[in-house]
Design a protein around this motif. Sequence first.
Motif, mmCIF file in Angstrom:
data_model
loop_
_atom_site.group_PDB
_atom_site.id
_atom_site.type_symbol
_atom_site.label_atom_id
_atom_site.label_comp_id
_atom_site.label_asym_id
_atom_site.label_seq_id
_atom_site.Cartn_x
_atom_site.Cartn_y
_atom_site.Cartn_z
ATOM 1 N N ARG A 198 -1.592 -7.871 8.629
ATOM 2 C CA ARG A 198 -1.763 -8.716 7.446
ATOM 3 C C ARG A 198 -3.235 -8.713 7.033
ATOM 4 N NH1 ARG A 198 2.494 -11.999 5.991
ATOM 5 N NH2 ARG A 198 4.239 -12.023 7.460
ATOM 6 N N LEU A 205 -5.016 -11.429 -2.289
ATOM 7 C CA LEU A 205 -4.498 -10.530 -1.255
ATOM 8 C C LEU A 205 -4.538 -11.133 0.141
ATOM 9 C CD1 LEU A 205 -5.959 -7.060 -2.287
ATOM 10 C CD2 LEU A 205 -3.561 -7.724 -2.280
ATOM 11 N N CYS A 246 -1.533 -11.452 2.762
ATOM 12 C CA CYS A 246 -0.438 -10.538 2.429
ATOM 13 C C CYS A 246 -0.260 -9.477 3.513
ATOM 14 C CB CYS A 246 -0.713 -9.836 1.096
ATOM 15 S SG CYS A 246 -0.683 -10.908 -0.340
ATOM 16 N N ASP A 305 4.004 -3.515 -0.680
ATOM 17 C CA ASP A 305 4.160 -4.727 -1.492
ATOM 18 C C ASP A 305 2.802 -5.207 -1.999
ATOM 19 O OD1 ASP A 305 6.865 -4.690 -1.120
ATOM 20 O OD2 ASP A 305 6.845 -6.092 0.570
ATOM 21 N N ALA A 306 1.774 -5.108 -1.139
ATOM 22 C CA ALA A 306 0.432 -5.512 -1.548
ATOM 23 C C ALA A 306 -0.091 -4.587 -2.639
ATOM 24 C CB ALA A 306 -0.507 -5.508 -0.349
ATOM 25 N N SER A 359 1.606 -5.483 -5.866
ATOM 26 C CA SER A 359 1.075 -6.709 -6.471
ATOM 27 C C SER A 359 -0.240 -6.418 -7.202
ATOM 28 C CB SER A 359 0.865 -7.778 -5.404
ATOM 29 O OG SER A 359 -0.200 -7.432 -4.536
#
Length: 387
Positions: A319, A346, A349, A354-355, A358
Amino acid sequence: MALVQGKVLKIGSVIAAITRGLSSNAENIKKSVYISQSNDIYTNLALENWLYKNFDFSEHHVLLLTHNDPCVLIGNNQNPWVESNVHQLKNISKKGAKLARRIGAGPAVYQDEGNLNLTFFTAKDCYDPNYNMEIIKRALFRQFELRTKLTTSKDIMLRNKKVTDNSSFIGEDKAYQQCSLLVDVNKADLLEALKTESPVKPKDIFKHMNLVDENYRVSIGDVISAIGWEYMRTTPLSLSDGGKALINKQGGFHLVNPTDKWFPGLQEIRNELSKWDWIFGKTPKFTLNRSFPVPQRLMKNVDGICPEINITMIVENARIKDVTMFVPPGLSKSGFSGEIKVLTNLKGCKFSEDALKSLEDYCKNAASTDDKDKFVSDCVKQVMKSV
């Protein structure tokens, strides 16, 4: 002189007693070959773990044979983004390639239907990688006339190229060694799945070859049979050939169905090994850092310099723990600051696609995003893809 002779006799008696004990223990040890009927990497890893936890190997040694659908298997303490092309795995083969993390240490390997995995289970005091590799070497020569060599790192070599990768797990009273044998692996997929270079072993995957490259008649089924019979005809605590007489005393071949019905609790183990928190969340902490020149069009109120911004990303348990941007003196006049919204969003996340998505969605929102935010977002994407 008599005293020296007495000591020699005593030492001789001790050695003889140990030899008799080993011989007696060897006679009590039986061997079995288990062949998994599943091609799912998580199920087969769960089966390996279940056998280790629930079996007593003091008088029963087991060789587990499995082969999996396309997947990348990394070691317990490895970084998947360093070892494999994580973002490309979905494009490998028709079904894509899964990513899995083993419980023990070992190198990252690519596996598919052309790969055979062998796990040798024994009591801890019987654990012997040289013994296990010699079984494989003898089987390959006896059945296919393949002359191989064993390196000091316990790799089997054919024409100076590796045909195996090894990992191991040693507990308090039992242990296992897993060997991944390349029979007819898709080399193009292997090259796409694994990073061609890593800080530990640069270009190591180019040192591998398939058994079929040397003998086109070799098949997975024949290799399973050859190694299984060789395993059972070889005495358990030495490399003596017991032939058919010893084979008849062994536990034989067993096709096993890795389900809860056969192995109670196996599905729960599989569920844990297939979770994001295990596959990615166990990744050791790492830091990414890159510098980027600022485009001239964004340098308002700044004269005579060509500055760079520096972005540092700290990833812990897969993460994003923190993202910071260093803005050199003078550039702040142009409107840059270290606390830009795209960076703060961020934090926390998952370090994943997925990050990245985004970030892309953020950049598409032109109404709330100025050129500086878009530039920084693009820089962050490059940082994330740099590993």
